[in-house]
Each structure stands twice: as structure tokens, then as C-alpha cells.
Design a protein around this motif. Structure first.
Motif: not given
Length: 396
Positions: A57-59, A63-68, A79-83, A356-361
């Protein structure tokens, strides 16, 4: 050993279970312990299962790139912005459609509710049919109808329906001219904000003055001068710091201007029309709740029916209308999550879907989404409770 407590009335001691106050405290403690145990068991289960899969678990994923990409971005986003930025876009889109839906549904609901009580048979029956039909069709089907049967079959870009050569309607949305701010536009925005705050303050003062003296100051005229006149004065004083950007039809797209996407329009139409039917019944019941003697008394004073409705009936009916109206506002806000069915990028579609689908969190995404809806709902409920106290009848 049996726990006994003093009854405090000189009658000796009695078993704790026969003491209502102590029994209630014990039951509350036991219930709280059970709830905490369920929560801790679920959390422990989740951590164990994630550990077996090599996840935790974690958040950090925020801070990762969203890529969509996102179709409608009222705030800056790529698309270079964060989640985390994608989360803000989803929240903003949800708030926009909820706020506009609440305003439009309230206006339409009041109109239909008053029409339901009209002396004109045709008007009353049309309002009745609207209410009965719309309320008994699931909202999801209505959204699919507006999106799939009304907006998507519109003509393509080259065959766009035009209104006045500056508004275009096609299957990619509705395109309007857009006012582009230039240097000095902030002065106009500041003047509008000052005008709104001034209008609110003057309305409060005017109501207090009316209660003290019986004379009503020209609240409407002053408010119009503050909200419209003051920004217009700032607009001309700053050299009209706006330029118009008109949409233009190209080969396969429309460039320039401002676009309302089909998904947004379908969602707004569906939420507004559906919720307005329930608000109309709330308004009708509120008006019915005002004693008929009030109407007769106002008629005896020579008030016309329109003045009677606006000055006598509606102000008293608001005390009945406001509490259930809050529930309809909450329902509209939560029903906006059905936007995922037609592809509108609201909070659920963007964050609980794509992110959720991209990060699986899954746990974190669903938890944040639930928390956001909880905060929005509590904010609406708190505001409506405050407003209800303002319009409630104060008993002496």
C-alpha cells in the motif's frame, strides 16, 4: 462476581444491566469494538494478500507520470502530468457538471412544479406527464438515450448545423465563440468578484432594513448595478481586454472557439432533466403545504396571482422544500458517477478507471474516490443545513 451499581435513590444496589445509561454506554463500547475489529481484520487481510503478490500500500503513484490524455481538461494537463494532476482534473470535471446540474435542475424543477399546479389543464397535464415519465425511467438509460440516440447521430464536421455563422453543432460537440483574456482582464474579474460580494452584503442589509422599518430598499436594482454594471465599467475602463476567437470549420475538424463535448452535454442533460422531475414534486408538495388561507388573504389584499405566488406562497413553501431539496442535490452529485457509461472524464472514469488500471493501486484509488465523494456530499449537506436554518420558521 456480579457488577452492581447504586441506583442513587436510597433503594440499594441493582444489576448494571438494569441501569439504562450504563447499559447504553456498554453497548456502544461493544459495538465500536466490533466495528474496529472488522476494519482491522479487513486491513490485515488486504496487506497479507498484497504481500503475497509482491505489492504494498502507498500513495507514491500519485507522483508518477500519468501517460494518458483526457478529453476535457478545465485545468492545465498533458499526458506528461502526474496521476495526482489527473485526479484534480477528474474532481474538477465532477464539480463542474454537478454545480451546473444543480442550478439547471433547480430552475427547471421549480418551473415544472409550479406548472403542475397551474389552472390551465393542458399545462398541468404536460407537467404531470413529464414528471411521471422521467422519474420512472432509469437515469442510465436516459444518459444512453441522450448520448447515443440524440447527440452521436448528429451530422459530421463538414455538414455541421450552423447558427448565425459562429455557432456549429455536429457529432463532435457544440462550438461557440470564446472570449480570450488579454492584459487587464484581471481587473474585470476582480470587479465582478467585488460586485458579487457587494450584492450579497447589500441583500443582507436590505432584508434587515426591511424588518426594522417595513420599507424595502431597491435591492434588485442595486444588485444588478453591482454584478453587471461594475464589471462593465471595469471592462471599458481597462480598454476592453478581450478578443473573440471564432470557431472555423476545417476539413475534418473545427478549430478555435469553445467546445462543449457530446459526453458533457449528454450527462448534463440527463442529470438535469431526471433530477428536475423529483425537484418538481418537492416544489409541488411544498406549495400544497402552505395553508390555503394565505392565498385567500393575499387575494383579499388585492395581490395578483403572480405576486401572491412570488411574495406569499413560495417564501413559506421554502421551509418545506429545502430539506428534501438537499437530498436531490446529493443524489445528482453522486449520480454524476454514471458518466463512465458515456465516456465523460469525471472522477470515477479518470481516477477509478484509467489511473487504477495503469497503476494497479485499486485500494488507494477506490479509497481516494470514496473520500472525495464523501467530502463533496458533506459540503453540500452542510451548506443546505445552513440555508435551511436561514429559511426555517423561528418559533418563540
Amino acid at each position: 462476581m456480579t457488577l452492581a451499581v447504586d441506583r442513587g435513590d436510597g433503594g440499594g444496589r441493582t444489576h448494571w444491566f438494569n441501569n439504562p445509561k450504563l447499559r447504553a454506554v456498554v453497548f456502544q463500547i461493544v459495538l465500536l469494538a466490533i466495528v474496529l475489529l472488522i476494519i482491522l481484520t479487513g486491513a490485515w487481510n488486504a496487506v497479507e494478500n498484497l504481500a503475497r503478490q509482491g505489492r504494498s500500500l502507498g500513495f507514491d503513484f500519485l507522483g508518477r507520470t500519468a501517460s494518458f490524455d483526457i478529453g476535457q481538461t478545465p485545468i492545465e494537463y498533458t499526458s506528461l502530468s502526474t496521476n495526482g494532476r489527473a485526479l484534480l482534473v477528474g474532481i474538477t470535471n465532477t464539480l463542474i457538471v454537478a454545480a451546473l446540474g444543480i442550478i439547471l435542475a433547480t430552475v427547471l424543477g421549480f418551473i415544472i412544479g409550479v406548472a403542475r399546479l397551474s389552472n390551465n389543464w393542458i399545462v398541468a397535464k404536460i407537467a404531470m406527464v413529464y414528471i411521471e415519465v422521467v422519474r420512472n425511467i432509469p437515469l442510465l438509460l436516459q444518459l444512453l438515450f441522450w448520448y447515443g440516440a440524440v447527440l452521436k447521430p448528429l451530422p459530421g464536421v463538414r455538414q455541421s448545423i450552423t447558427f448565425g455563422e459562429s455557432i456549429f453543432l455536429n457529432n463532435r460537440g457544440i462550438f461557440f465563440p470564446a472570449a480570450m483574456p488579454q492584459a487587464g482582464a484581471g481587473l474585470v474579474g476582480g470587479a465582478f468578484l467585488v460586485g458579487v460580494l457587494g450584492a450579497i452584503g447589500f441583500s443582507i442589509w436590505g432584508k434587515r432594513k426591511q424588518m426594522e422599518t417595513g420599507k424595502r430598499p431597491p435591492v434588485l436594482l442595486v444588485n444588478l448595478a453591482l454584478v453587471i454594471g461594475l464589471p462593465l465599467l471595469a471592462f471599458f475602463a481597462s480598454g476592453m481586454p478581450f478578443t473573440m476567437d471564432y470557431p472555423k470549420v476545417g476539413g475534418f475538424n473545427v478549430t478555435g472557439g469553445f467546445r462543449l463535448q457530446p459526453e458533457f452535454v449528454a450527462l448534463l442533460l440527463g442529470l438535469t432533466i431526471y433530477t428536475a422531475a423529483f425537484i418538481a414534486e418537492t416544489v409541488r408538495s411544498g406549495i400544497r403545504g402552505v395553508p390555503h388561507g394565505q392565498t385567500e388573504a393575499s387575494g383579499a389584499l388585492g395581490l395578483r396571482s403572480s405576486h401572491n405566488l412570488r411574495l406569499v406562497v413560495i417564501p413559506q413553501a421554502m421551509r418545506i422544500i429545502v430539506p428534501p431539496l438537499a437530498s436531490q442535490y446529493l443524489n445528482l452529485t453522486k449520480n454524476s458517477s454514471l458518466a463512465v457509461a458515456i465516456g465523460y472524464p469525471d472522477l470515477v472514469q479518470v481516477f477509478s478507471g484509467t489511473v487504477l488500471n495503469n497503476t494497479n493501486q485499486a485500494i488507494e484509488c477506490i479509497g481516494i474516490t470514496m473520500a472525495v465523494y464523501l467530502i463533496i456530499s458533506l459540503s453540500i449537506a452542510g451548506f443546505m443545513n445552513w440555508f435551511n436554518k436561514r429559511v426555517a420558521l423561528v418559533e418563540r
